[in-house]
Design a protein around this motif. Structure first.
Motif, PDB file in Angstrom:
ATOM      1  N   SER A  36       0.828  -1.204   0.000  1.00 43.41           N
ATOM      2  CA  SER A  36       0.000   0.000   0.000  1.00 43.41           C
ATOM      3  C   SER A  36       0.864   1.256   0.000  1.00 43.41           C
ATOM      4  O   SER A  36       0.546   2.238  -0.686  1.00 43.41           O
ATOM      5  N   TYR A  40       1.096   4.095  -2.920  1.00 38.92           N
ATOM      6  CA  TYR A  40       0.916   5.510  -2.594  1.00 38.92           C
ATOM      7  C   TYR A  40       2.035   6.360  -3.191  1.00 38.92           C
ATOM      8  O   TYR A  40       1.791   7.417  -3.783  1.00 38.92           O
ATOM      9  N   ARG A  44       1.659   9.278  -6.557  1.00 44.71           N
ATOM     10  CA  ARG A  44       1.723  10.692  -6.173  1.00 44.71           C
ATOM     11  C   ARG A  44       1.965  11.563  -7.393  1.00 44.71           C
ATOM     12  O   ARG A  44       2.688  11.186  -8.321  1.00 44.71           O
TER      13      ARG A  44
END
Length: 378
Positions: A36, A40, A44
Motif C-alpha cells: 500500500s 501511494y 503521487r
C-alpha cells in the motif's frame, strides 16, 4: 501517512548522517515490505518530492557508506519497476537549476533526465574499477527499466549515456585484444565488462527503437562518438544492439552528408556547421525516420528480490546505525564485545560516530526476464 520527504531528510532537529541513513533504510523497508505504501508513492503527482532527495544523496556518493548507497540504489530500482512511474517522471520539469549538481549547469531539465544523469554518474564512478559489482549492477538495472519510457533526454544525460558506453567499449576491446594473445593467461575479468557493455548498448537501442523521434540529443551524442560503435559490430554477444546503432548512425550520416554537399549548406564564412545547426537537422530528419529499420530485440526488465535470509545483512546494519546514533551521546559501546559488528570487516569508531563498510554481510538477489544477469554475478 508518513511524509516521504521526512523519510529522506530525517526528522526536524536531527543532524544529517546516521539520521538520514536510517530514514533511507526506513524508506526502503516501507517500499519493499508495504504494498500500500509503494502504491501511494507511485501514484503521487509530485514524484520529485521523493526522488530529488534520493538523487542528491546518491550524488554525494563519496560521502556515503557503501550500505547507504546500496539502499539508495535499490530504492531507485524498485521505483523503476513501475512503468507508469518511469513514464511520468519525464513529464515533470524541475524549476530553475539543480543547485547541488556541480559538473554542469542543469537548466530546464526533466526529473527523468536527472535520474538518468545521477545514475550514469554513479555507474561511471564504479564501472571503472569493478571492485564492487553490486553498485554498477543495480545502477544499470534501473537504467534498463527506465529506458523504454525515456523521452526528451537532456543533452547532458545523452552525453553521459553515450560517453559511459564508449568508455566501457574501449576497455572491453582492449581486454579482448589482450585475450587473443596465445601466451597471455586467460582473462577472467572479461565477462563482467562485456555484460555491463551489453546492457548499456541495449539501453541506447531501446530508447532509439521506441522513442527516437523524441530523443534528438541522444542521436546527436551517438553521431558525435560514432567511431567507437563501429568497432563493436560482429562482436559475439554485442552484435545485435551494435548493428542497430550503426543503422541509426548510417541513416543520419547519409542525410547530413547529402545536405552538406549542397551549395551554401554551411553558414556564410564557415566551413562547418555549428552544434545547434546539426541538432536542428537531426530533429528535422527524425520526422522521416521509420522504426522498422531496426531489429526488434527483447526488452530488458529487472526485478529486485531479497534473499531468503535478509537478516544476515539487515540485523548487523540496523545495529551499526543504532551504535552510530548513540555513541558518545547516550551510552558507551564496547565494539569488541558486539558480535554482530565484530564479525564484519571494516568497522571502526571515528570521532562521535561509527564509520566504515559493512558490505560483507550484504546478500540480495535480483533477476531479469531474459535471465542473463544472476545474483551470483552481483
Amino acid at each position: 501517512m508518513l511524509n516521504s520527504r521526512w523519510l529522506l531528510c530525517g526528522a526536524p532537529g536531527l543532524s544529517p548522517g546516521p539520521a538520514s541513513e536510517a530514514s533511507t533504510l526506513l524508506l526502503y523497508t516501507l517500499l519493499h515490505g508495504s504494498k500500500s505504501f509503494q502504491e501511494y508513492v507511485l501514484v503521487r503527482s509530485d514524484p520529485e518530492s521523493l526522488l530529488v532527495p534520493v538523487l542528491q544523496q546518491l550524488y554525494k556518493a563519496n560521502k556515503r557508506r557503501a550500505n547507504h548507497l546500496y539502499m539508495l540504489q535499490i530504492i531507485l530500482l524498485i521505483l523503476s519497476q513501475d512503468t507508469s512511474f518511469s513514464h511520468n517522471i519525464h513529464k515533470v520539469m524541475l524549476p530553475g537549476t539543480v543547485s547541488w549538481y556541480r559538473e554542469r549547469l542543469l537548466h530546464k531539465v526533466s526529473l527523468g533526465s536527472l535520474v538518468f544523469i545521477v545514475l550514469l554518474r554513479t555507474a561511471h564512478q564504479n564501472v571503472g574499477q569493478l571492485q564492487d559489482l553490486y553498485l554498477p549492477t543495480n545502477t544499470l538495472a534501473a537504467l534498463a527499466n527506465l529506458a523504454p519510457q525515456a523521452t526528451s533526454l537532456h543533452s547532458h544525460a545523452a552525453q553521459r549515456l553515450v560517453g559511459l558506453t564508449v568508455q566501457l567499449a574501449r576497455r572491453w576491446l582492449k581486454l579482448s585484444q589482450a585475450a587473443r594473445d596465445p601466451l597471455a593467461p586467460p582473462l577472467q575479468e572479461l565477462q563482467v565488462p562485456q555484460e555491463f557493455l551489453r546492457i548499456l548498448l541495449e539501453v541506447i537501442n531501446c530508447i532509439l527503437s521506441l522513442n527516437l523521434t523524441r530523443n534528438p540529443e541522444l542521436v546527436y551524442a551517438l553521431l558525435h562518438k560514432q567511431e567507437a560503435f563501429g568497432q563493436l559490430r560482429g562482436q559475439q554477444g554485442l552484435a545485435e544492439p551494435a548493428e542497430n546503432l550503426q543503422v541509426v548512425i548510417d541513416y543520419f550520416n547519409s542525410r547530413l552528408d547529402s545536405l552538406n554537399s549542397q551549395p551554401g549548406a554551411a553558414p556564410e564564412g564557415h566551413s562547418e556547421w555549428s552544434v545547434d545547426r546539426v541538432l536542428e537537422m537531426v530533429q528535422t530528419f527524425t520526422q522521416t525516420w521509420r522504426g522498422d529499420r531496426l531489429k526488434q530485440l527483447p526488452e530488458m526488465r529487472f526485478v529486485y528480490e531479497e534473499e531468503a535470509a535478509p537478516e544476515e545483512f539487515f540485523v548487523p546494519y540496523c545495529w551499526s546505525l543504532a551504535v552510530a546514533a548513540t555513541s558518545s551521546r547516550l551510552m558507551i559501546w564496547n565494539l569488541s564485545a558486539v558480535a554482530l559488528l565484530t564479525q564484519l570487516s571494516g568497522v571502526e569508531v571515528v570521532g562521535d560516530g561509527m564509520e566504515g563498510q559493512l558490505s560483507a554481510g550484504l546478500s540480495h538477489q535480483w533477476s531479469s526476464e531474459d535471465g542473463t544477469l544472476h545474483d551470483s554475478q552481483v
